[in-house]
Design a protein around this motif. Sequence first.
Motif, PDB file in Angstrom:
ATOM      1  N   VAL A   1       0.940 -28.529 -36.891  1.00 44.64           N
ATOM      2  CA  VAL A   1       0.880 -28.666 -35.542  1.00 44.64           C
ATOM      3  C   VAL A   1       0.933 -30.128 -35.156  1.00 44.64           C
ATOM      4  O   VAL A   1       0.538 -30.896 -35.871  1.00 44.64           O
ATOM      5  CB  VAL A   1      -0.181 -27.691 -34.959  1.00 44.64           C
ATOM      6  CG1 VAL A   1      -0.212 -26.345 -34.947  1.00 44.64           C
ATOM      7  CG2 VAL A   1      -1.754 -28.538 -35.284  1.00 44.64           C
ATOM      8  N   SER A   2       1.552 -30.139 -33.857  1.00 50.01           N
ATOM      9  CA  SER A   2       1.832 -31.851 -33.526  1.00 50.01           C
ATOM     10  C   SER A   2       0.365 -32.207 -32.699  1.00 50.01           C
ATOM     11  O   SER A   2      -0.497 -31.520 -32.330  1.00 50.01           O
ATOM     12  CB  SER A   2       2.992 -31.886 -32.576  1.00 50.01           C
ATOM     13  OG  SER A   2       2.539 -30.900 -31.219  1.00 50.01           O
ATOM     14  N   GLY A   3       0.369 -33.594 -32.388  1.00 43.51           N
ATOM     15  CA  GLY A   3      -0.897 -33.729 -31.786  1.00 43.51           C
ATOM     16  C   GLY A   3      -0.951 -33.352 -30.343  1.00 43.51           C
ATOM     17  O   GLY A   3      -2.085 -32.812 -29.917  1.00 43.51           O
ATOM     18  N   ALA A   4       0.306 -32.958 -29.717  1.00 39.93           N
ATOM     19  CA  ALA A   4       0.167 -32.502 -28.608  1.00 39.93           C
ATOM     20  C   ALA A   4      -0.479 -30.812 -28.384  1.00 39.93           C
ATOM     21  O   ALA A   4      -1.095 -30.606 -27.566  1.00 39.93           O
ATOM     22  CB  ALA A   4       1.513 -32.432 -27.677  1.00 39.93           C
ATOM     23  N   ALA A   5       0.278 -30.330 -29.366  1.00 35.95           N
ATOM     24  CA  ALA A   5      -0.423 -28.778 -29.539  1.00 35.95           C
ATOM     25  C   ALA A   5      -1.928 -28.752 -29.895  1.00 35.95           C
ATOM     26  O   ALA A   5      -2.697 -28.013 -29.489  1.00 35.95           O
ATOM     27  CB  ALA A   5       0.366 -28.043 -30.798  1.00 35.95           C
ATOM     28  N   ALA A   6      -2.288 -29.535 -30.713  1.00 40.46           N
ATOM     29  CA  ALA A   6      -3.742 -29.868 -31.156  1.00 40.46           C
ATOM     30  C   ALA A   6      -4.704 -30.254 -29.992  1.00 40.46           C
ATOM     31  O   ALA A   6      -5.614 -29.622 -29.788  1.00 40.46           O
ATOM     32  CB  ALA A   6      -3.973 -30.521 -32.450  1.00 40.46           C
ATOM     33  N   LYS A   7      -4.121 -31.039 -29.102  1.00 38.48           N
ATOM     34  CA  LYS A   7      -4.832 -31.590 -27.995  1.00 38.48           C
ATOM     35  C   LYS A   7      -4.899 -30.336 -26.750  1.00 38.48           C
ATOM     36  O   LYS A   7      -6.299 -30.199 -26.178  1.00 38.48           O
ATOM     37  CB  LYS A   7      -4.181 -32.699 -27.412  1.00 38.48           C
ATOM     38  CG  LYS A   7      -4.810 -33.059 -26.155  1.00 38.48           C
ATOM     39  CD  LYS A   7      -3.771 -34.459 -25.513  1.00 38.48           C
ATOM     40  CE  LYS A   7      -4.542 -35.028 -24.523  1.00 38.48           C
ATOM     41  NZ  LYS A   7      -3.828 -35.919 -23.545  1.00 38.48           N
ATOM     42  N   SER A   8      -4.098 -29.514 -26.807  1.00 37.46           N
ATOM     43  CA  SER A   8      -4.011 -28.405 -25.744  1.00 37.46           C
ATOM     44  C   SER A   8      -5.318 -27.594 -26.107  1.00 37.46           C
ATOM     45  O   SER A   8      -5.833 -26.949 -25.283  1.00 37.46           O
ATOM     46  CB  SER A   8      -2.752 -27.698 -25.876  1.00 37.46           C
ATOM     47  OG  SER A   8      -2.696 -26.828 -27.116  1.00 37.46           O
ATOM     48  N   GLU A   9      -5.653 -27.617 -27.379  1.00 39.53           N
ATOM     49  CA  GLU A   9      -6.857 -26.629 -27.829  1.00 39.53           C
ATOM     50  C   GLU A   9      -8.043 -27.386 -27.977  1.00 39.53           C
ATOM     51  O   GLU A   9      -9.080 -26.915 -27.472  1.00 39.53           O
ATOM     52  CB  GLU A   9      -6.397 -26.136 -29.192  1.00 39.53           C
ATOM     53  CG  GLU A   9      -7.644 -25.068 -29.695  1.00 39.53           C
ATOM     54  CD  GLU A   9      -7.936 -23.856 -28.890  1.00 39.53           C
ATOM     55  OE1 GLU A   9      -9.083 -23.546 -28.994  1.00 39.53           O
ATOM     56  OE2 GLU A   9      -7.035 -23.391 -28.421  1.00 39.53           O
TER      57      GLU A   9
END
Length: 539
Positions: free
Chosen positions: A465-473
Amino acid sequence: MFSWMSGDSSRKKEPEVFANVADGLKKLYKQKMLPLEEFYRFHDFHSPPLDDPDFDAKPMVLLIGQYSTGKTTFIRYLLEQDFPGLRIGPEPTTDRFIVVMTGDSEGVVPGNALVVDPKKQFRPLSKFGNAFLNRFQCSQLPNPVLESITIVDTPGILSGEKQRTDRGYNFAEIIEWFAERVDRIILLFDAHKLDISDEFRRVIEGIRGYDDKIRIVLNKADMVDHQQLMRVYGALMWSLGKVLNTPEVSRVYIGSFWANPLHCDSNRKLFELEEQDLFKDIQSLPRNAALRKLNDLIKRARLAKVHAYIVSHLKKEMPSMFGKDSRKKELISKLGEIFGEIQRDQQISPGDFPDITRMQEQLQHQDFTKFNLLKPKLLETIDKMLADDISRLMSMIPHEEETRNETDTGAVKGGAFEGYNESPFGVGKLEGADKGRGEEGWVVGQDRYKYDEIFQSLNPINGKVSGAAAKSELVKSKLPNSILGKVWKLSDVDRDGYLDADEFALAMHLVNLKLEGHELPMELPDHLVPPGKRGFSSL
């Protein structure tokens, strides 16, 4: 004219070379401070002259408290063994001053023998007479803790009717003598006895000038539950505020420093953290010993200067022939005005002046005609010492600290300090980020099923998963961005800017640790590294 005659005298004198800080302090004191102290009779008013052992001695810890607050038990807890002369009980069992020092074998040195030993720093105590010396001893024993520090146990301070008992010596004055020379003063209070007796009040007032050395311990805190402990703590702070008379709130260490089971273990975690903080403070004493002695010498020099101005002023104001007694009484009564005049004329801080009431009492027994007038050269020597020599010694301290760290002699070891840190029962051991150390399986794997579900919901591409996807969680945790940034840095083990399933599980694990109140590690411990990435290292 005759320049060949003045050549040597005009040449700038090379500064003296000191072998180490302690050597420099000895030389500065003997050559520059002692002449001033003797000329103005400083020792009759304030403190006896310093000897070589005062500069060479190991750091000292002074324990003060009312009887049955656990002073002697505290020493035994630190050493993890009994020392000669140890007596413990609910009544005032410690009826003497006991200096616990290192020695090749166990033994007791009586007070009269101790004060004539030129290698010990206790020779000035002989002035307190046999009534005190018969209640003074040194307990020697081989113990690793005592290789770094010396501990002074004191008689329990009396309360109630017992205060009327005459000890036969000036207890408060002796405490003050030790306070000037020790590195740490620990005031112990019993959670069930917070009242501060008149004698205890006098002792605290006597050591008020050494606030930077004072640490307060609320002992036997396991005898009360959580709610009662909050009330006890508040009552203690209120009582101390009235006696210490300072705007700052004193640091209080809460715990039970004995080897018995805890009566109320609801505050166990608090006691462990408080004990760790207190131990760190004591362990720092050898590293900071040179700085403390330097600081004390500076304070002494400033006081000696002020004393010289006071004494010389009194001498100047005395008549040469008649009316000496009446003039002496008048000067003593106007001492406050004299302090103010000296303060304005010499630009001296009010905090550098001695206690006015005590000074007035001491002046009653002095012959003002025997005082000396101001000798500027002596004061110039002190000023030059403070401006030049002290700064040179200050520059030597970092090098000495570095040498101690290299030789591993900069901290207290052994006893409760050793076993506490090296066992699974130390603070933070096998908890938080340390949990799972030494186990076969990966500790993150215990909750892996939950983390994998979240990972799949983020629609990974090629298993990452990208940084943006991980950040959302991760932002759902409501932790600050600085903390989440550290979580990302620790979790992205292979440094590719993405998180695979293992790394994402690790990130969630670290987030949960922080939410539970644990601190994140500075570097990722080996046992938290995903098994498939043990070849990488987290920076």
